[in-house]
Design a protein around this motif. Structure first.
Motif, PDB file in Angstrom:
ATOM      1  N   VAL A 157      16.126  92.769 -67.587  1.00  5.38           N
ATOM      2  CA  VAL A 157      16.950  93.966 -67.386  1.00  5.38           C
ATOM      3  C   VAL A 157      18.268  93.751 -68.128  1.00  5.38           C
ATOM      4  CG1 VAL A 157      15.913  94.543 -65.160  1.00  5.38           C
ATOM      5  CG2 VAL A 157      17.944  93.053 -65.247  1.00  5.38           C
ATOM      6  N   ALA A 158      19.037  94.826 -68.328  1.00 13.97           N
ATOM      7  CA  ALA A 158      20.248  94.722 -69.138  1.00 13.97           C
ATOM      8  C   ALA A 158      21.416  95.461 -68.507  1.00 13.97           C
ATOM      9  CB  ALA A 158      19.998  95.259 -70.544  1.00 13.97           C
ATOM     10  N   LEU A 159      22.592  94.854 -68.615  1.00 17.39           N
ATOM     11  CA  LEU A 159      23.864  95.482 -68.269  1.00 17.39           C
ATOM     12  C   LEU A 159      24.607  95.713 -69.573  1.00 17.39           C
ATOM     13  CD1 LEU A 159      25.850  96.346 -65.977  1.00 17.39           C
ATOM     14  CD2 LEU A 159      26.837  94.055 -66.163  1.00 17.39           C
ATOM     15  N   VAL A 160      24.905  96.966 -69.895  1.00 10.76           N
ATOM     16  CA  VAL A 160      25.526  97.333 -71.170  1.00 10.76           C
ATOM     17  C   VAL A 160      27.043  97.402 -70.974  1.00 10.76           C
ATOM     18  CG1 VAL A 160      25.651  99.078 -72.970  1.00 10.76           C
ATOM     19  CG2 VAL A 160      23.451  98.563 -71.871  1.00 10.76           C
ATOM     20  N   VAL A 161      27.769  96.670 -71.821  1.00  9.17           N
ATOM     21  CA  VAL A 161      29.213  96.491 -71.633  1.00  9.17           C
ATOM     22  C   VAL A 161      29.956  96.875 -72.921  1.00  9.17           C
ATOM     23  CG1 VAL A 161      31.040  94.849 -71.046  1.00  9.17           C
ATOM     24  CG2 VAL A 161      28.755  94.590 -70.027  1.00  9.17           C
ATOM     25  N   PRO A 162      30.787  97.912 -72.896  1.00 16.91           N
ATOM     26  CA  PRO A 162      31.524  98.316 -74.107  1.00 16.91           C
ATOM     27  C   PRO A 162      32.776  97.464 -74.312  1.00 16.91           C
ATOM     28  CG  PRO A 162      32.029  99.803 -72.311  1.00 16.91           C
ATOM     29  CD  PRO A 162      30.996  98.846 -71.784  1.00 16.91           C
ATOM     30  N   PRO A 163      33.372  97.522 -75.498  1.00 15.81           N
ATOM     31  CA  PRO A 163      34.634  96.811 -75.740  1.00 15.81           C
ATOM     32  C   PRO A 163      35.713  97.266 -74.757  1.00 15.81           C
ATOM     33  CG  PRO A 163      33.698  97.597 -77.801  1.00 15.81           C
ATOM     34  CD  PRO A 163      32.889  98.217 -76.702  1.00 15.81           C
ATOM     35  N   PRO A 211      11.203  86.091 -77.745  1.00 16.73           N
ATOM     36  CA  PRO A 211      10.897  85.607 -76.398  1.00 16.73           C
ATOM     37  C   PRO A 211      10.921  86.701 -75.339  1.00 16.73           C
ATOM     38  CG  PRO A 211      13.085  84.896 -77.071  1.00 16.73           C
ATOM     39  CD  PRO A 211      12.434  85.487 -78.284  1.00 16.73           C
ATOM     40  N   LEU A 212      11.699  87.771 -75.545  1.00 19.58           N
ATOM     41  CA  LEU A 212      11.664  88.868 -74.578  1.00 19.58           C
ATOM     42  C   LEU A 212      10.295  89.539 -74.568  1.00 19.58           C
ATOM     43  CD1 LEU A 212      15.153  90.583 -75.093  1.00 19.58           C
ATOM     44  CD2 LEU A 212      14.356  89.422 -73.028  1.00 19.58           C
ATOM     45  N   GLN A 213       9.729  89.772 -75.756  1.00 18.70           N
ATOM     46  CA  GLN A 213       8.455  90.487 -75.845  1.00 18.70           C
ATOM     47  C   GLN A 213       7.252  89.591 -75.591  1.00 18.70           C
ATOM     48  OE1 GLN A 213       8.864  92.011 -79.824  1.00 18.70           O
ATOM     49  NE2 GLN A 213       9.628  93.992 -79.146  1.00 18.70           N
ATOM     50  N   SER A 214       7.290  88.351 -76.116  1.00 14.57           N
ATOM     51  CA  SER A 214       6.085  87.522 -76.066  1.00 14.57           C
ATOM     52  C   SER A 214       6.122  86.446 -74.987  1.00 14.57           C
ATOM     53  CB  SER A 214       5.856  86.862 -77.432  1.00 14.57           C
ATOM     54  OG  SER A 214       6.929  86.003 -77.774  1.00 14.57           O
ATOM     55  N   LEU A 215       7.169  86.453 -74.153  1.00 12.29           N
ATOM     56  CA  LEU A 215       7.252  85.496 -73.042  1.00 12.29           C
ATOM     57  C   LEU A 215       7.709  86.184 -71.763  1.00 12.29           C
ATOM     58  CD1 LEU A 215       7.277  82.604 -71.866  1.00 12.29           C
ATOM     59  CD2 LEU A 215       9.610  82.377 -72.747  1.00 12.29           C
ATOM     60  N   ALA A 216       8.907  86.765 -71.762  1.00 12.31           N
ATOM     61  CA  ALA A 216       9.505  87.278 -70.529  1.00 12.31           C
ATOM     62  C   ALA A 216       8.951  88.633 -70.092  1.00 12.31           C
ATOM     63  CB  ALA A 216      11.016  87.375 -70.697  1.00 12.31           C
ATOM     64  N   SER A 217       8.439  89.429 -71.012  1.00  8.33           N
ATOM     65  CA  SER A 217       7.950  90.768 -70.692  1.00  8.33           C
ATOM     66  C   SER A 217       6.959  90.737 -69.537  1.00  8.33           C
ATOM     67  CB  SER A 217       7.284  91.383 -71.922  1.00  8.33           C
ATOM     68  OG  SER A 217       6.520  92.520 -71.566  1.00  8.33           O
ATOM     69  N   ASN A 218       6.998  91.788 -68.706  1.00 10.62           N
ATOM     70  CA  ASN A 218       6.025  91.826 -67.599  1.00 10.62           C
ATOM     71  C   ASN A 218       4.615  92.149 -68.078  1.00 10.62           C
ATOM     72  OD1 ASN A 218       6.274  94.574 -68.092  1.00 10.62           O
ATOM     73  ND2 ASN A 218       7.274  95.043 -66.147  1.00 10.62           N
ATOM     74  N   ALA A 219       4.455  92.346 -69.389  1.00 12.34           N
ATOM     75  CA  ALA A 219       3.106  92.452 -69.960  1.00 12.34           C
ATOM     76  C   ALA A 219       2.569  91.083 -70.372  1.00 12.34           C
ATOM     77  CB  ALA A 219       3.125  93.377 -71.173  1.00 12.34           C
ATOM     78  N   VAL A 220       3.418  90.039 -70.287  1.00 11.93           N
ATOM     79  CA  VAL A 220       3.005  88.685 -70.677  1.00 11.93           C
ATOM     80  C   VAL A 220       3.210  87.767 -69.475  1.00 11.93           C
ATOM     81  CG1 VAL A 220       3.190  86.875 -72.438  1.00 11.93           C
ATOM     82  CG2 VAL A 220       3.671  89.244 -73.050  1.00 11.93           C
ATOM     83  N   ALA A 221       4.239  86.913 -69.485  1.00 13.50           N
ATOM     84  CA  ALA A 221       4.429  85.978 -68.376  1.00 13.50           C
ATOM     85  C   ALA A 221       5.258  86.557 -67.241  1.00 13.50           C
ATOM     86  CB  ALA A 221       5.073  84.686 -68.877  1.00 13.50           C
ATOM     87  N   ALA A 222       5.921  87.691 -67.475  1.00  7.53           N
ATOM     88  CA  ALA A 222       6.643  88.409 -66.422  1.00  7.53           C
ATOM     89  C   ALA A 222       7.752  87.556 -65.814  1.00  7.53           C
ATOM     90  CB  ALA A 222       5.679  88.894 -65.346  1.00  7.53           C
ATOM     91  N   VAL A 223       8.809  87.318 -66.597  1.00  7.67           N
ATOM     92  CA  VAL A 223       9.923  86.464 -66.178  1.00  7.67           C
ATOM     93  C   VAL A 223      11.203  87.295 -66.116  1.00  7.67           C
ATOM     94  CG1 VAL A 223      11.276  84.403 -66.692  1.00  7.67           C
ATOM     95  CG2 VAL A 223       8.846  84.472 -67.284  1.00  7.67           C
ATOM     96  N   PRO A 224      11.831  87.411 -64.944  1.00  3.94           N
ATOM     97  CA  PRO A 224      13.069  88.185 -64.846  1.00  3.94           C
ATOM     98  C   PRO A 224      14.255  87.489 -65.503  1.00  3.94           C
ATOM     99  CG  PRO A 224      12.525  87.184 -62.727  1.00  3.94           C
ATOM    100  CD  PRO A 224      11.369  86.921 -63.637  1.00  3.94           C
ATOM    101  N   VAL A 225      15.046  88.250 -66.252  1.00  2.00           N
ATOM    102  CA  VAL A 225      16.247  87.771 -66.932  1.00  2.00           C
ATOM    103  C   VAL A 225      17.278  88.891 -66.870  1.00  2.00           C
ATOM    104  CG1 VAL A 225      17.243  87.000 -69.114  1.00  2.00           C
ATOM    105  CG2 VAL A 225      14.905  86.331 -68.528  1.00  2.00           C
ATOM    106  N   LEU A 226      18.553  88.541 -66.662  1.00  2.00           N
ATOM    107  CA  LEU A 226      19.630  89.526 -66.716  1.00  2.00           C
ATOM    108  C   LEU A 226      20.366  89.391 -68.039  1.00  2.00           C
ATOM    109  CD1 LEU A 226      21.495  91.689 -65.487  1.00  2.00           C
ATOM    110  CD2 LEU A 226      22.814  89.836 -64.423  1.00  2.00           C
ATOM    111  N   LEU A 227      20.295  90.435 -68.865  1.00  3.54           N
ATOM    112  CA  LEU A 227      21.020  90.483 -70.121  1.00  3.54           C
ATOM    113  C   LEU A 227      22.358  91.166 -69.911  1.00  3.54           C
ATOM    114  CD1 LEU A 227      18.160  91.819 -72.447  1.00  3.54           C
ATOM    115  CD2 LEU A 227      18.705  89.441 -71.937  1.00  3.54           C
ATOM    116  N   MET A 228      23.407  90.621 -70.496  1.00  2.00           N
ATOM    117  CA  MET A 228      24.695  91.312 -70.570  1.00  2.00           C
ATOM    118  C   MET A 228      24.964  91.562 -72.050  1.00  2.00           C
ATOM    119  SD  MET A 228      28.530  90.179 -69.330  1.00  2.00           S
ATOM    120  CE  MET A 228      28.297  90.592 -67.611  1.00  2.00           C
ATOM    121  N   ILE A 229      24.888  92.822 -72.460  1.00  2.00           N
ATOM    122  CA  ILE A 229      24.929  93.170 -73.875  1.00  2.00           C
ATOM    123  C   ILE A 229      26.245  93.841 -74.216  1.00  2.00           C
ATOM    124  CG2 ILE A 229      23.790  94.429 -75.732  1.00  2.00           C
ATOM    125  CD1 ILE A 229      21.210  94.316 -74.133  1.00  2.00           C
TER     126      ILE A 229
END
Length: 411
Positions: free
Chosen positions: A164-170, A86-104
């Motif tokens: 977009v993503a926020l990267v969070v370590p242990p 869904p990130l690549q084929s829906l949310a990507s700004n090359a497709v439907a362009a939907v902003p999402v905040l990932l916390m990884i």
């Protein structure tokens, strides 16, 4: 306040000021304290632990479509691969362009000893994000800077229309102490209650199958699509899954001279249409949209049955999930599903939709759709014959243009 953060402080000083009011995801030990806080303080459907990471992205995408707000999706870095569809084929700004905040959660971060599987995946997280053109930031070491970083990420997500993503370590969050009577205790109470009742929510299904299995089926997928279009009221919303389902919905609207508006075409992200529809439902009150219809395919429904089961139980009401069963992957050449029909029906029977209907005639379909209501979540599984229109049109609009038309219709 510096690392490690108290989850309550992080929520009130970083997430709340950035208007984060919907949270979805799959738990990760790196985020444990914060996720326990979410479970303790945010009730479904504002916080849903999804069956897989892609399901969280679908919910967040639908929520943005309905509200223009950015939802938070949490996941472990090893779960990024589950989210990529869904990130690549829906949310990507090359497709439907939907902003999402990932916390990884960053398991296997270089320099931190971890399990072998994390040690393999962890060192490649940043290059994976870069390869998929997902902008990212590392979580800072104090709350003031964390607030600025999250504010900047959300601004970029909205401006560039991108995940977009926020990267969070242990070690970023201290443990959260669950309050007495908090969500985990309520879940246990619910399980105890379920053991005491004979027929919990969604236990049965109304089976109105007249033709199965001995006679040709009278309905086609196109007929089902037409039934939904004819029945829905002016403010109702229709979400369609990828392939022939969306193309037939587009064709019917074009035939009838109806402008594209309160329809969202999930042109990619196979299996996630019901998640997108549920996210839209979260952002639209019954007065704004009495019902949200999701017209889905049998293969799509099966692909992410786990997320469908979760949403049937704890997702929003006012949903009508219409699953068209023809037993094949029709868009790719009619390859058969591997699951037999009886097993498929048994799978659906076990899900906690408020009402479930299995039908194979126009009368049965109409009767089931008549029972749709804003206080319920309904599954209508429709058995249809094979085939589709010979020259199904493809939308002339881009995926982003279709998204914009949908969002404009909600204003």
């Amino acid at each position: 306040m510096t690392l490690p953060f108290v989850p309550t402080e992080f929520f009130t000083r970083v997430l709340q000021p950035n208007s984060i009011d919907a949270v979805f995801g799959v738990p990760d030990s790196s985020l444990s304290g914060l996720l326990s806080f979410f479970a303790d303080t945010l009730s479904p459907p504002r916080h849903i632990v999804t069956a897989n990471e892609g399901g969280a992205i679908a919910l967040a995408a639908g929520y943005h479509l309905a509200t223009k707000r950015v939802a938070l999706c949490y996941l472990q870095n090893s779960g990024l691969s589950n989210a990529l569809s869904p990130l690549q084929s829906l949310a990507s700004n090359a497709v439907a362009a939907v902003p999402v905040l990932l916390m990884i959660g960053w398991r296997g971060k270089p320099g931190i000893k971890d399990e072998p599987q994390h040690a393999l995946i962890g060192p490649h997280l940043l290059e994976n994000l870069e390869a998929n053109k997902i902008p990212y930031e590392h979580i800072p070491e104090n709350l003031d800077d964390a607030h600025k970083v999250v504010t900047g990420l959300i601004a970029k997500a909205l401006t560039d229309k991108t995940p977009v993503a926020l990267v969070v370590p242990p070690g970023t969050f201290v443990p959260h102490q669950v309050q007495e009577g908090g969500q985990p205790e309520k879940q246990l109470e619910r399980l105890t209650l379920y053991e005491q009742v004979a027929a919990p929510k969604g236990a049965g299904a109304s089976t109105w199958l007249l033709k199965y299995p001995d006679q040709p089926l009278p309905l086609t997928r196109e007929m089902v699509v037409r039934s939904v279009v004819e029945r829905r009221q002016s403010n109702d919303i229709v979400v369609s899954s990828l392939g022939g389902t969306s193309r037939e919905l587009y064709m019917v609207l074009q035939e009838q001279g109806k402008a594209i508006g309160r329809e969202f075409f999930v042109l990619g992200a196979m299996g996630h249409a019901f998640g997108v529809a549920s996210g839209i439902r979260l952002g639209q009150s019954p007065s704004q949209a009495p019902l949200v219809y999701c017209v889905d395919g049998d293969g799509s429904f099966l692909m992410h049955a786990g997320n469908n089961a979760v949403l049937a139980d704890v997702g929003p009401t006012g949903m009508v999930h219409v699953v068209v069963y023809n037993g094949v992957h029709s868009s790719t050449g009619n390859q058969p599903l591997s699951l037999r029909l009886e097993a498929y029906l048994n799978l659906a029977r076990g899900m906690a939709y408020t009402h479930k209907f299995f039908v194979d005639t126009t009368q049965g379909l109409d009767r089931a759709l008549d029972l749709a209501e804003s206080a319920a979540t309904i599954l209508v599984l429709v058995l249809v014959g094979p085939g589709q229109s010979a020259n199904l049109p493809r939308p002339t609009e881009t995926a982003e243009q279709l998204k914009d038309l949908f969002m404009q219709s909600l204003v």
